[in-house]
Design an enzyme around this catalytic site. Structure first.
Site, mmCIF file in Angstrom:
data_model
loop_
_atom_site.group_PDB
_atom_site.id
_atom_site.type_symbol
_atom_site.label_atom_id
_atom_site.label_comp_id
_atom_site.label_asym_id
_atom_site.label_seq_id
_atom_site.Cartn_x
_atom_site.Cartn_y
_atom_site.Cartn_z
ATOM 1 N N ASP A 98 88.069 53.626 108.342
ATOM 2 C CA ASP A 98 88.083 53.027 106.997
ATOM 3 C C ASP A 98 86.976 51.997 106.767
ATOM 4 O O ASP A 98 86.356 51.982 105.703
ATOM 5 C CB ASP A 98 89.446 52.378 106.722
ATOM 6 C CG ASP A 98 90.538 53.428 106.504
ATOM 7 O OD1 ASP A 98 90.192 54.611 106.348
ATOM 8 O OD2 ASP A 98 91.727 53.062 106.493
ATOM 9 N N THR A 141 72.516 49.792 93.390
ATOM 10 C CA THR A 141 73.010 50.814 92.457
ATOM 11 C C THR A 141 74.395 51.295 92.862
ATOM 12 O O THR A 141 74.708 51.379 94.045
ATOM 13 C CB THR A 141 72.051 52.017 92.376
ATOM 14 O OG1 THR A 141 72.673 53.029 91.566
ATOM 15 C CG2 THR A 141 71.724 52.609 93.734
ATOM 16 N N CYS A 182 75.222 54.269 92.240
ATOM 17 C CA CYS A 182 75.034 55.687 92.581
ATOM 18 C C CYS A 182 75.117 55.837 94.097
ATOM 19 O O CYS A 182 74.719 54.946 94.834
ATOM 20 C CB CYS A 182 73.659 56.187 92.142
ATOM 21 S SG CYS A 182 73.429 56.192 90.372
ATOM 22 N N THR A 238 92.761 55.330 114.300
ATOM 23 C CA THR A 238 93.452 56.589 114.590
ATOM 24 C C THR A 238 92.996 57.217 115.898
ATOM 25 O O THR A 238 93.795 57.827 116.605
ATOM 26 C CB THR A 238 93.172 57.582 113.429
ATOM 27 O OG1 THR A 238 93.566 56.945 112.232
ATOM 28 C CG2 THR A 238 93.943 58.864 113.585
ATOM 29 N N ASP A 263 94.231 48.343 113.019
ATOM 30 C CA ASP A 263 93.816 49.303 111.997
ATOM 31 C C ASP A 263 92.574 48.675 111.369
ATOM 32 O O ASP A 263 92.559 47.478 111.089
ATOM 33 C CB ASP A 263 94.930 49.442 110.950
ATOM 34 C CG ASP A 263 94.625 50.509 109.914
ATOM 35 O OD1 ASP A 263 95.373 51.483 109.844
ATOM 36 O OD2 ASP A 263 93.622 50.354 109.162
ATOM 37 N N SER A 264 91.542 49.461 111.142
ATOM 38 C CA SER A 264 90.277 48.846 110.715
ATOM 39 C C SER A 264 90.346 48.261 109.309
ATOM 40 O O SER A 264 89.433 47.568 108.881
ATOM 41 C CB SER A 264 89.116 49.827 110.835
ATOM 42 O OG SER A 264 89.078 50.710 109.755
ATOM 43 N N SER A 265 91.439 48.498 108.587
ATOM 44 C CA SER A 265 91.596 47.838 107.285
ATOM 45 C C SER A 265 91.788 46.331 107.490
ATOM 46 O O SER A 265 91.624 45.558 106.558
ATOM 47 C CB SER A 265 92.798 48.407 106.539
ATOM 48 O OG SER A 265 92.709 49.797 106.535
HETATM 49 N N1 ASP Z 1 93.343 53.382 108.755
HETATM 50 C C1 ASP Z 1 92.661 53.874 109.947
HETATM 51 C C2 ASP Z 1 91.657 52.816 110.334
HETATM 52 O O1 ASP Z 1 90.638 52.687 109.703
HETATM 53 C C3 ASP Z 1 92.023 55.180 109.680
HETATM 54 C C4 ASP Z 1 91.166 55.691 110.820
HETATM 55 O O2 ASP Z 1 91.308 55.292 111.950
HETATM 56 O O3 ASP Z 1 90.332 56.566 110.581
HETATM 57 O O4 ASP Z 1 91.878 52.115 111.286
#
Ligand code: ASP
Length: 343
Positions: A93, A279, A281, A16, A60-62
């Site tokens: 992400d 963990t 947690c 983003t 996109d980092s996904s």
């Molecule tokens: N989906 C975006 C990403 O990780 C969200 C971000 O940039 O914060 O690339």
């Protein structure tokens, strides 16, 4: 001593932070980083020189994965001698995973690597991108006696610089998106930048940077929950080629003591699969043997992840498996802090 103006390499991978709104269509599109200084004239006020480099196709980092981690590490390797610090712009992400992976991949790192991103695009009126970007560059250019102050992989977000491999993304809403539950902030940004020198990683001897590019992805994460079935555990542990598992257990490293479960774990360990106990947690540490429910795991030879994050645990596993560490010393090395990722 004459003060040398630091030069910083800004590496744009996507996310983003690098987006601007097309005012005609309203759609977000990648921003041309060659025009960075024109778009953010405030950067000229910083006491450093900035050069930029961008992924050919920002992601996109996904979609982040170890192939991209190697690309980032290679950019740093190629420009290591010529720059005093590196700022990596990255989607939030999976930023904690990338920060963790890079921390292991860059052995003997002696210069700052600061990952940052934003919740809102740089072109948005209420954006958090400008502050994150400006302060990240500022932090990367901090020098003392002409040497960088930060000499490790870090993550900057919303007024705080964290050790990268200690972070977790906690919020998809708040500007304060990250937390480091088990390690204090390295720098806080208020009216002044406050550096917590005691918490910084200090590489001991001057050694050349070694970039490790071999990461083994034959790994997985199992998160325990009350009701998890034998079929699920059995099928995961019998995944062809599996070499390591990060197991998120309860509290201080506790799990069910049902026989089928313990037998499957014991069998996997006998087959040479490394199992790390961490963990689920958000904060605190595994302490195997504290309760009866973890005593058996300890005796079976489960590796303690201590207070490591899930992100750092899986990256450390990929890294160590890629190093072909012998089975005999694997546990000892995993349980030792390599880059400040655990106590
Ligand atoms: N989906 C975006 C990403 O990780 C969200 C971000 O940039 O914060 O690339």
């Amino acid at each position: 001593m004459t003060k040398v103006r630091p030069n910083i390499l800004l590496i744009y991978t996507g996310g983003t932070i690098g987006m601007v709104k097309d005012f005609e269509t309203g759609a977000l599109k990648a921003f041309d980083f060659k025009n960075l200084l024109k778009r953010i004239p405030e950067l000229k006020q910083l006491d450093c020189d900035i050069e930029t480099i961008s992924f050919k196709e920002p992601i996109d980092s996904s979609n982040m994965n170890p192939v991209y981690w190697v690309q980032i590490a290679e950019i740093i390797e190629k420009h290591y001698a010529a720059f005093d610090g590196f700022v990596v712009l990255h989607g939030s992400d999976t930023m904690s995973y990338t920060a963790s992976a890079l921390s292991f991949m860059l052995e003997n790192l002696d210069k700052p690597v600061v990952l940052t991103g934003s919740q809102l695009p740089i072109g948005d009126l209420r954006t958090d991108a400008k502050e994150n970007l400006i302060t990240s560059i500022h932090v990367a250019s901090l020098q003392r006696y002409n040497k960088p102050v930060i000499r490790e992989v870090t993550l900057y977000f919303e007024y705080k610089l964290y050790r990268g491999n200690r972070t977790t993304k906690l919020s998809a809403e708040h500007f304060e998106a990250f937390a480091s539950m088990n390690y204090p902030e390295l720098v806080t940004s208020g009216v002044h930048l406050k550096v917590n020198h005691d918490y910084l990683l200090k590489p001991k001897r001057r050694k050349d940077l070694i970039v490790h590019k071999n990461l083994d992805t034959n790994v997985t994460i199992i998160k325990l929950f009350p009701g998890i079935t034998e079929t699920v555990i059995r099928s995961v542990l019998n995944t062809p080629g599996l070499r390591g598992v990060v197991m998120e257990t309860y509290g201080a490293g506790n799990c069910t003591t049902e026989e089928w479960f313990l037998n499957l774990i014991k069998d996997a360990i006998h087959r040479g699969i490394h199992i790390i106990n961490i963990t689920q947690c958000a904060g605190g540490s595994v302490l195997m043997g504290q309760y009866e429910t973890s005593e058996k795991l300890k005796r079976m030879g489960l590796i303690s992840g201590k207070d490591i994050t899930t992100e750092a645990a899986i990256c450390k596993l990929m890294y160590l498996l890629g190093q072909n560490v012998s089975a005999k010393v694997f546990k000892t090395i995993y349980e030792t802090s390599l880059r400040g990722e655990l106590v």
